[in-house]
Design a protein around this motif. Structure first.
Motif, PDB file in Angstrom:
ATOM      1  N   LYS A 143       0.815  -1.206   0.000  1.00  0.00           N
ATOM      2  CA  LYS A 143       0.000   0.000   0.000  1.00  0.00           C
ATOM      3  C   LYS A 143       0.855   1.265   0.000  1.00  0.00           C
ATOM      4  O   LYS A 143       0.526   2.238  -0.653  1.00  0.00           O
ATOM      5  N   SER A 144       1.952   1.244   0.782  1.00  0.00           N
ATOM      6  CA  SER A 144       2.809   2.425   0.820  1.00  0.00           C
ATOM      7  C   SER A 144       4.216   2.055   1.256  1.00  0.00           C
ATOM      8  O   SER A 144       4.426   1.077   1.963  1.00  0.00           O
ATOM      9  N   VAL A 145       5.158   2.859   0.771  1.00  0.00           N
ATOM     10  CA  VAL A 145       6.562   2.779   1.178  1.00  0.00           C
ATOM     11  C   VAL A 145       6.992   4.215   1.428  1.00  0.00           C
ATOM     12  O   VAL A 145       7.001   5.033   0.514  1.00  0.00           O
ATOM     13  N   THR A 146       7.295   4.550   2.670  1.00  0.00           N
ATOM     14  CA  THR A 146       7.740   5.898   2.985  1.00  0.00           C
ATOM     15  C   THR A 146       9.141   5.836   3.571  1.00  0.00           C
ATOM     16  O   THR A 146       9.471   4.919   4.310  1.00  0.00           O
ATOM     17  N   THR A 147       9.935   6.804   3.218  1.00  0.00           N
ATOM     18  CA  THR A 147      11.319   6.869   3.679  1.00  0.00           C
ATOM     19  C   THR A 147      11.496   8.126   4.510  1.00  0.00           C
ATOM     20  O   THR A 147      11.098   9.209   4.101  1.00  0.00           O
TER      21      THR A 147
END
Length: 173
Positions: free
Chosen positions: A112-116
């Protein structure tokens, strides 16, 4: 390749300096507590101007996260260096081909999401070392799964573009 491995070894032996410290080896860029792909807060360690190569590396990191999330194999093929070396969460290793196959096999997992966030970039001439915290949201068999990973990655600039050459990831409990 020996130079890159020596750089990675040095990172493992010595911690990254705190964001306030300047380093003689290379410029440190940082961002804290916001997803870098939706932020314009990327600053150098002395809070002055952004670096061109730092911006380029950030663009690659954002493209990489989006490509993993979307299972975009064409984009990943371009972002990964042909000599990619990955050390996985369990300590096993993968080549570029094996990493692409692993991502493709995971198609039954919806990312659903990949945040850095909490990103450090240390730049050298045609090499950049990146350490970051990545938060991921998956849906597996209808259940939401959240994981946080810390990674160290080595990017190299070849033929005018930055590519991921080496990656080691650790799961944060």
């Amino acid at each position: 390749m020996k130079k890159i491995l020596l750089i990675i070894s040095a990172i493992l032996l010595f911690h990254f300096p705190s964001p306030a410290q300047a380093t003689p080896e290379g410029k440190i860029n940082k961002i804290e507590s916001k997803d870098i792909c939706s932020s314009d807060l990327f600053m150098t360690d002395d809070n002055s101007r952004r670096t061109v190569s730092g911006d380029q590396i950030m663009d690659v990191i954002c493209a990489w996260g989006n490509a993993v999330r979307d299972r975009d194999m064409k984009a990943l093929e371009k972002l990964y260096d042909d000599d990619l070396f990955v050390t996985t969460l369990d300590g096993s290793t993968r080549t570029k081909k094996e990493e692409l196959e692993a991502i493709q096999r995971g198609a039954n997992v919806k990312t659903k999401s990949v945040t850095t966030e909490r990103l450090w970039i240390r730049e050298f001439e045609r090499t950049a070392i990146v350490a970051a915290l990545t938060n991921m949201h998956f849906v597996i068999k209808g259940k939401d799964v959240y994981e946080a990973h810390r990674y160290t990655a080595v990017f190299v600039k070849a033929d005018g573009s930055w590519k991921l050459r080496a990656l080691q990831t650790a799961k944060i409990n």
